[in-house]
Design a protein around this motif. Structure first.
Motif, short mmCIF file in Angstrom:
data_model
loop_
_atom_site.label_atom_id
_atom_site.label_comp_id
_atom_site.label_asym_id
_atom_site.label_seq_id
_atom_site.Cartn_x
_atom_site.Cartn_y
_atom_site.Cartn_z
N ALA B 8 0.85 -1.30 -0.05
CA ALA B 8 0.24 -0.01 0.03
C ALA B 8 0.72 1.28 -0.08
CB ALA B 8 -1.14 0.04 1.19
N LYS B 78 -8.08 -5.90 3.19
CA LYS B 78 -8.08 -5.64 2.03
C LYS B 78 -9.50 -5.68 1.23
CE LYS B 78 -4.81 -8.80 1.12
NZ LYS B 78 -3.97 -9.74 0.35
N ALA B 81 -10.88 -2.28 1.83
CA ALA B 81 -10.36 -1.30 1.05
C ALA B 81 -10.76 -1.36 -0.06
CB ALA B 81 -8.74 -1.50 0.85
N VAL B 82 -11.00 -2.57 -0.88
CA VAL B 82 -11.52 -2.48 -2.08
C VAL B 82 -13.15 -2.00 -2.36
CG1 VAL B 82 -12.72 -4.25 -3.74
CG2 VAL B 82 -10.15 -4.82 -2.94
N CYS B 84 -14.17 0.63 -0.39
CA CYS B 84 -13.80 2.00 -0.51
C CYS B 84 -13.39 2.43 -1.76
CB CYS B 84 -12.79 2.44 0.38
SG CYS B 84 -13.08 2.40 2.26
N SER B 85 -12.52 1.70 -2.47
CA SER B 85 -12.02 2.18 -3.78
C SER B 85 -13.13 2.17 -4.74
CB SER B 85 -10.81 1.17 -3.86
OG SER B 85 -10.37 1.50 -5.46
N MET B 127 -6.85 3.68 -6.93
CA MET B 127 -5.95 2.69 -6.18
C MET B 127 -5.11 3.37 -4.96
SD MET B 127 -3.66 1.32 -9.64
CE MET B 127 -2.47 0.76 -8.48
N TYR B 130 -7.64 3.03 -2.12
CA TYR B 130 -7.34 1.59 -1.43
C TYR B 130 -6.17 1.56 -0.94
CZ TYR B 130 -5.86 -3.33 -1.65
OH TYR B 130 -5.60 -4.51 -1.28
N SER B 131 -5.07 2.12 -1.05
CA SER B 131 -3.81 2.02 -0.36
C SER B 131 -3.96 2.94 1.06
CB SER B 131 -2.62 2.71 -1.02
OG SER B 131 -2.37 2.20 -2.19
N VAL B 134 -6.14 0.67 3.38
CA VAL B 134 -5.40 -0.24 4.13
C VAL B 134 -4.54 0.16 5.04
CG1 VAL B 134 -3.53 -1.84 3.67
CG2 VAL B 134 -5.40 -1.78 1.91
#
Lengths: 71, 147
Positions: B8, B78, B81-82, B84-85, B127, B130-131, B134
């Motif tokens: 991340a 993860k 986070a996906v 959210c992304s 992306m 996502y990071s 995380v």
């Protein structure tokens, strides 16, 4: 649905079982040391399979390792 | 720090650098109306090379031979986070679909070269989100599992 908080005795049981380290417990449970740290600090509630695995490692039932708040 | 966190951080660094380069080029070419110097291109290439080489930091000796690369907590982090992304992609797509109308007017038009400049950053930002998601979850210990 009301929020439920799960408490655990993992840290105490770890010390009572031959001063087991977090890494050793993590290896036995098949998770990372970070996960064990998060479980002990109450910041992560493990899944049922992992909870059963931890209880089995200590040779106890699930209820002796994890308790719902209020119990 | 585990592999997911390092990935991340690296992703965030690469995306930030990419966004910085894009902003620099857009300002230089379309607002200042000048071609970037060769030296600045060499500088940015060197920066990207450093970012790529720094990924060697991810080579990490496991603390224990039995240590898994990821476990259920990592997967849960993860997964969130996906989500959210994914939400951010939709939000940005809606935003970039509506905004040009206010800039060029409802009957206006934009050149074709503007489309990749609009669309690619959406996915780069996704992306990045996502990071960040995380890292935030790992950083605060995350209250995963508590419903």
């Amino acid at each position: 649905m009301a929020k439920s908080k799960v408490r655990n005795q993992v840290r105490r049981l770890r010390f009572e079982n031959g001063e087991m380290t977090q890494q050793q417990l993590a290896d036995l449970a098949g998770v990372t040391r970070q996960t064990i740290i998060a479980i002990e600090s109450g910041k992560y509630t493990p899944s049922l399979p992992l909870a059963f695995k931890l209880a089995k490692i200590f040779g106890l039932t699930l209820e002796n390792v994890f308790q719902l708040d209020g119990q | 720090m585990n592999k997911t966190q390092k990935g991340a951080i690296y992703c965030l660094s690469a995306i930030s650098l990419g966004i910085a380069i894009c902003v620099y080029l857009v300002i230089k070419i379309y607002f200042l109306k000048s071609i970037p110097e060769k030296s600045s291109a060499a500088f940015w290439m060197a920066m990207y090379f450093l970012v790529t080489v720094s990924s060697l930091l991810f080579l990490r000796k496991k603390q224990s031979p039995n240590e898994p690369d990821t476990d259920e907590r990592d997967d849960l982090i993860k997964k969130r986070a996906v989500v959210c992304s994914f939400v951010s992609v939709w939000t940005l797509l809606v935003f970039t679909s509506i905004t040009p109308q206010f800039i060029v007017g409802p009957e206006g038009s934009i050149p074709a070269w503007a489309l990749p400049l609009i669309n690619l950053p959406i996915f780069l930002i996704a992306m990045g989100i996502y990071s960040i998601a995380v890292l935030v979850q790992y950083g605060r210990g995350s209250k995963d599992g508590e419903k």
